[in-house]
Design a protein around this motif. Structure first.
Motif, PDB file in Angstrom:
ATOM      1  N   TYR A 151       0.622  -1.026  -0.042  1.00 56.00           N
ATOM      2  CA  TYR A 151       0.119   0.012  -0.290  1.00 56.00           C
ATOM      3  C   TYR A 151       0.932   1.500  -0.157  1.00 56.00           C
ATOM      4  O   TYR A 151       2.564   1.189   0.347  1.00 56.00           O
ATOM      5  N   GLU A 152       0.352   2.510  -0.468  1.00 59.99           N
ATOM      6  CA  GLU A 152       1.126   3.548  -0.099  1.00 59.99           C
ATOM      7  C   GLU A 152       0.390   4.152   1.163  1.00 59.99           C
ATOM      8  O   GLU A 152      -0.854   4.763   1.105  1.00 59.99           O
ATOM      9  N   GLN A 153       0.807   5.506   1.140  1.00 61.02           N
ATOM     10  CA  GLN A 153       0.563   6.743   2.146  1.00 61.02           C
ATOM     11  C   GLN A 153       1.162   7.970   2.632  1.00 61.02           C
ATOM     12  O   GLN A 153       2.169   8.408   1.690  1.00 61.02           O
ATOM     13  N   TYR A 154       0.356   8.607   3.005  1.00 65.43           N
ATOM     14  CA  TYR A 154       1.123  10.158   2.477  1.00 65.43           C
ATOM     15  C   TYR A 154       1.722  10.244   3.501  1.00 65.43           C
ATOM     16  O   TYR A 154       0.409  10.640   4.845  1.00 65.43           O
ATOM     17  N   HIS A 155       2.736  11.098   4.059  1.00 59.63           N
ATOM     18  CA  HIS A 155       3.491  11.901   5.184  1.00 59.63           C
ATOM     19  C   HIS A 155       3.213  13.668   5.681  1.00 59.63           C
ATOM     20  O   HIS A 155       3.858  14.037   4.425  1.00 59.63           O
ATOM     21  N   PRO A 156       3.147  14.013   6.092  1.00 57.30           N
ATOM     22  CA  PRO A 156       3.894  15.379   6.179  1.00 57.30           C
ATOM     23  C   PRO A 156       5.228  16.093   5.787  1.00 57.30           C
ATOM     24  O   PRO A 156       5.955  15.458   6.413  1.00 57.30           O
ATOM     25  N   LEU A 157       5.057  17.112   5.066  1.00 60.79           N
ATOM     26  CA  LEU A 157       6.463  17.614   3.780  1.00 60.79           C
ATOM     27  C   LEU A 157       7.275  18.261   4.989  1.00 60.79           C
ATOM     28  O   LEU A 157       8.747  17.610   5.548  1.00 60.79           O
ATOM     29  N   GLY A 158       6.762  18.840   5.947  1.00 59.73           N
ATOM     30  CA  GLY A 158       7.591  19.676   6.510  1.00 59.73           C
ATOM     31  C   GLY A 158       7.029  21.527   6.248  1.00 59.73           C
ATOM     32  O   GLY A 158       6.557  21.965   6.629  1.00 59.73           O
ATOM     33  N   ALA A 177      -2.212  26.875   1.861  1.00 62.44           N
ATOM     34  CA  ALA A 177      -1.938  27.012   4.435  1.00 62.44           C
ATOM     35  C   ALA A 177      -2.490  26.566   4.018  1.00 62.44           C
ATOM     36  O   ALA A 177      -2.462  25.005   5.533  1.00 62.44           O
ATOM     37  N   MET A 178      -4.213  25.948   4.362  1.00 63.27           N
ATOM     38  CA  MET A 178      -4.955  25.285   4.877  1.00 63.27           C
ATOM     39  C   MET A 178      -4.919  23.873   4.158  1.00 63.27           C
ATOM     40  O   MET A 178      -5.160  23.107   5.199  1.00 63.27           O
ATOM     41  N   LEU A 179      -4.361  24.151   3.256  1.00 62.97           N
ATOM     42  CA  LEU A 179      -3.946  22.739   2.517  1.00 62.97           C
ATOM     43  C   LEU A 179      -3.376  21.894   3.304  1.00 62.97           C
ATOM     44  O   LEU A 179      -2.994  20.728   4.357  1.00 62.97           O
ATOM     45  N   ALA A 180      -1.926  22.917   3.303  1.00 68.24           N
ATOM     46  CA  ALA A 180      -0.699  22.508   4.159  1.00 68.24           C
ATOM     47  C   ALA A 180      -1.217  22.420   5.522  1.00 68.24           C
ATOM     48  O   ALA A 180      -0.247  21.331   6.200  1.00 68.24           O
ATOM     49  N   ALA A 181      -1.369  22.593   6.026  1.00 68.62           N
ATOM     50  CA  ALA A 181      -2.150  23.029   7.661  1.00 68.62           C
ATOM     51  C   ALA A 181      -2.941  21.375   7.927  1.00 68.62           C
ATOM     52  O   ALA A 181      -2.266  20.871   8.272  1.00 68.62           O
ATOM     53  N   ILE A 182      -3.546  21.442   6.927  1.00 69.17           N
ATOM     54  CA  ILE A 182      -4.473  19.462   7.481  1.00 69.17           C
ATOM     55  C   ILE A 182      -3.509  18.631   6.907  1.00 69.17           C
ATOM     56  O   ILE A 182      -3.625  17.536   7.106  1.00 69.17           O
ATOM     57  N   CYS A 183      -3.024  18.816   5.853  1.00 65.97           N
ATOM     58  CA  CYS A 183      -1.722  18.030   5.716  1.00 65.97           C
ATOM     59  C   CYS A 183      -0.838  17.301   7.147  1.00 65.97           C
ATOM     60  O   CYS A 183       0.705  16.560   7.156  1.00 65.97           O
ATOM     61  N   GLY A 184      -0.516  19.111   7.663  1.00 65.33           N
ATOM     62  CA  GLY A 184       0.627  18.352   8.457  1.00 65.33           C
ATOM     63  C   GLY A 184       1.575  18.980   8.753  1.00 65.33           C
ATOM     64  O   GLY A 184       2.379  18.934  10.274  1.00 65.33           O
ATOM     65  N   ASP A 185       1.747  20.135   7.487  1.00 62.91           N
ATOM     66  CA  ASP A 185       3.037  20.801   7.766  1.00 62.91           C
ATOM     67  C   ASP A 185       2.561  22.140   7.798  1.00 62.91           C
ATOM     68  O   ASP A 185       1.587  22.303   8.820  1.00 62.91           O
ATOM     69  N   ARG A 490      -1.473  16.710  -2.543  1.00 60.75           N
ATOM     70  CA  ARG A 490      -0.184  15.250  -2.371  1.00 60.75           C
ATOM     71  C   ARG A 490       0.334  16.080  -2.310  1.00 60.75           C
ATOM     72  O   ARG A 490       2.357  15.493  -2.297  1.00 60.75           O
ATOM     73  N   VAL A 491       0.643  17.402  -2.966  1.00 58.32           N
ATOM     74  CA  VAL A 491       2.531  18.319  -3.316  1.00 58.32           C
ATOM     75  C   VAL A 491       2.614  18.565  -2.009  1.00 58.32           C
ATOM     76  O   VAL A 491       4.102  18.387  -1.658  1.00 58.32           O
ATOM     77  N   TYR A 492       1.689  18.750  -0.805  1.00 52.89           N
ATOM     78  CA  TYR A 492       2.415  18.781   0.367  1.00 52.89           C
ATOM     79  C   TYR A 492       2.969  18.210   0.807  1.00 52.89           C
ATOM     80  O   TYR A 492       3.244  17.786   2.558  1.00 52.89           O
ATOM     81  N   MET A 493       2.597  16.703   0.737  1.00 52.84           N
ATOM     82  CA  MET A 493       3.051  15.321   1.724  1.00 52.84           C
ATOM     83  C   MET A 493       3.579  14.690   0.738  1.00 52.84           C
ATOM     84  O   MET A 493       4.309  14.882  -0.380  1.00 52.84           O
ATOM     85  N   ARG A 494       4.460  14.386   1.380  1.00 53.83           N
ATOM     86  CA  ARG A 494       5.440  12.727   0.404  1.00 53.83           C
ATOM     87  C   ARG A 494       4.917  11.717   0.622  1.00 53.83           C
ATOM     88  O   ARG A 494       4.516  11.164   2.051  1.00 53.83           O
ATOM     89  N   ARG A 495       5.356  11.227  -0.618  1.00 54.91           N
ATOM     90  CA  ARG A 495       4.258   9.909  -0.877  1.00 54.91           C
ATOM     91  C   ARG A 495       5.235   8.408  -0.481  1.00 54.91           C
ATOM     92  O   ARG A 495       6.657   8.279  -0.250  1.00 54.91           O
ATOM     93  N   GLN A 496       4.793   7.430   0.118  1.00 53.74           N
ATOM     94  CA  GLN A 496       5.292   6.263   0.817  1.00 53.74           C
ATOM     95  C   GLN A 496       5.023   5.145   0.367  1.00 53.74           C
ATOM     96  O   GLN A 496       3.829   4.902   0.791  1.00 53.74           O
ATOM     97  N   THR A 497       5.688   4.088  -0.451  1.00 60.22           N
ATOM     98  CA  THR A 497       5.475   3.006  -0.540  1.00 60.22           C
ATOM     99  C   THR A 497       5.328   1.660   0.343  1.00 60.22           C
ATOM    100  O   THR A 497       6.394   1.836   0.815  1.00 60.22           O
TER     101      THR A 497
END
Length: 516
Positions: A151-158, A177-185, A490-497
């Motif tokens: 599976y793949e998941q998305y993590h906060p970028l920074g 800002a609002m998308l980045a914030a909910i993504c954890g950035d 998705r651009v505000y997060m890092r993708r992980q498989t």
């Protein structure tokens, strides 16, 4: 010019001081003693609104360090909990829509309806982000190996850096800002030095929400400075993503700097947008879209309509309609409800407007209407111009460039819609595009993969005025970035498989044998 609203009261309500600090980390302000200041005057009436202190390189370093520290905690908050903070921010923006919309209009010069509309965009993206906070999903895939799951998941970028432009002084920040914030950035926002007061107001509006929810200091930050601060951000390896909105020239510098350190850049740059009017167009409907697209925000939108590509069979009719509409355009103080066109941002923009018209005339273009700087007490700032219509060819150098001003080029085509599409695509920019036609065959060709090469392609609506639900951005020299809706998050997060072996053997992929 007589002020239509009580500006001092408005500024007081929004927390704007006579001289404002250079930066904010959401819960605290800083740089109050910085020596360099900039006075912000309204293009509406020339009045001085307030001053801001300009941030230093040390201020920038402090803000980013604070944002880094905040990220370590913020990323551990469940996304729906982060979404609840954004929901409350959206409510604060609703409560302050009228005041903030007026300040946007007064500081930037767009008409009040557009100022209020910009704040509504901020509210809408908050609503979108709240729902998205429960939908940051990845995918599951079947593995080729037995007793394995993928599976793949998305993590906060920074830390996300946001560089915004004067023409949308607050909305573009909120998209990011609002998308980045909910993504954890966490977000460090450098607003345009031409319109920083609305950014200051936003920090005051959201501060109470941050305090009430114990949001760590450094999640929402602003830093007020010139291009050197933007350059510092672009070169800073602590900022994994820089989202920059502005000219193509600026975007190339940012993209080069971020790319050199293998960071991520989200670029929203120039547009040279066209509307195609085929012989099957509903002209009554098209005219409203054309005029709003061409003169809205005084032509200072990246999605402004700059070229009108008209079938030769309807060319004269369209030209007559436009000349009649332009002759009646109410131009003046943007805070007055009856005005539809406000000022350009400053006299440099006026100079660019006049220079472009002179250049296109030298190339053979014919100015049909407009192109003058208005005079008189109401226009004493020298920033009010009459929107221009010019007969031109797409090949003209001036037409190929984006002049951030209300100039509409009329370009004639003959034959099939394919010829019009070739003209539309024949520029270096690729942001927004539109066709007006009741012929399904024409509109489908326009939307096909051999049709419009822009990131936005509309049918029977104009080039300007995108909704936040769709991804916003363009191709070619527009930069290729996407903001706002759809899966732009998705651009505000890092993708992980991830691959999980829940068996007791270790088969290798591709059937490789490696026994030890």
């Amino acid at each position: 010019m007589t002020q239509i609203i009580d500006i001092p009261a408005l500024l007081s309500d929004l927390g704007i001081q006579e001289t404002n600090p250079a930066y904010s980390t959401g819960l605290a302000w800083g740089g109050e003693k910085n020596q360099e200041t900039r006075t912000i005057s309204s293009p509406t009436d020339g009045s001085q609104i307030a001053s801001v202190r300009m941030a230093t390189a040390e201020d920038y370093d402090h803000v980013v360090t604070t944002a880094q520290k905040a990220f370590m905690e913020w990323r551990t908050w469940p996304s729906p909990k982060r979404g609840e903070v954004v929901r409350q921010i959206g409510q604060k923006l609703r409560d302050n829509k009228d005041a903030l919309g007026k300040l946007v209009s007064y500081e930037m010069g767009k008409i009040l309806q557009e100022g209020l509309g910009e704040v509504q965009e901020m509210i809408d993206i908050c609503d979108f982000a709240v729902g998205l906070s429960r939908q940051l999903h990845g995918y599951t895939m079947h593995s080729e190996r037995p007793t394995h799951r993928m599976y793949e998941q998305y993590h906060p970028l920074g830390v996300v850096g946001v560089i915004s432009a004067f023409n949308f002084p607050v909305a573009v920040w909120s998209w990011n800002a609002m998308l980045a914030a909910i993504c954890g950035d966490t977000v460090v926002w450098k607003p345009s030095e031409k319109t920083p007061l609305t950014a200051v107001a936003c920090q005051y509006i959201i501060k109470e929400v941050l305090e009430e929810n114990n949001v760590p200091e450094g999640v929402f930050n602003i830093i007020i400075g010139d291009a050197s601060i933007g350059s510092q951000m672009a070169h800073d390896g602590r900022v994994p993503l820089v989202s920059a909105t502005g000219s193509t020239r600026m975007g190339k510098k940012v993209g080069e700097a971020v790319g050199a350190r293998l960071g991520k850049s989200l670029l929203e740059l120039g547009g040279n947008n066209a509307i195609i009017l085929t012989e099957n167009a509903d002209l009554d409907m098209a005219m409203r879209a054309v005029v709003f697209g061409a003169v809205g925000t005084a032509g200072q939108r990246c999605t402004s309509t700059r070229r009108l590509i008209i079938h030769d069979s309807i060319y004269d009719s369209v030209k007559d309609r436009l000349l009649n509409a332009y002759a009646k355009l109410p131009i003046g103080n943007p805070l007055k409800d009856t005005n539809l066109v406000g000022p350009l941002i400053d006299k440099h923009a006026v100079e660019a407007f006049l220079n472009a018209l002179e250049a296109v005339k030298q190339e053979g273009g014919k100015v049909l209407i407009g192109g003058t700087v208005l005079e008189g007490e109401e226009y004493a700032t020298g920033t009010y111009v009459t929107p221009a219509i010019v007969e031109a060819e797409n090949s003209y150098h001036t037409v190929q460039e984006e002049t951030f001003a209300p100039i509409l080029y009329l370009i004639k085509y003959s034959g099939s819609v394919d010829n019009a599409i070739d003209v539309q695509n024949g520029v270096r920019q690729g942001l927004s595009s539109s066709i007006f036609s009741s012929n399904l065959l024409e509109t489908e060709v326009f939307l096909s993969h051999w049709g419009s090469d822009c990131g936005i392609a509309n049918v029977n609506i104009g080039t300007s005025g995108a909704e936040i639900g769709g991804a916003f951005g363009g191709e070619k020299e527009t930069g290729g970035g996407r903001e706002s809706g759809s899966d732009a998050w998705r651009v505000y997060m890092r993708r992980q498989t991830n691959t999980i072996n829940f068996g007791r053997e270790l088969p290798l992929a591709q059937g490789i044998k490696f026994d030890i």
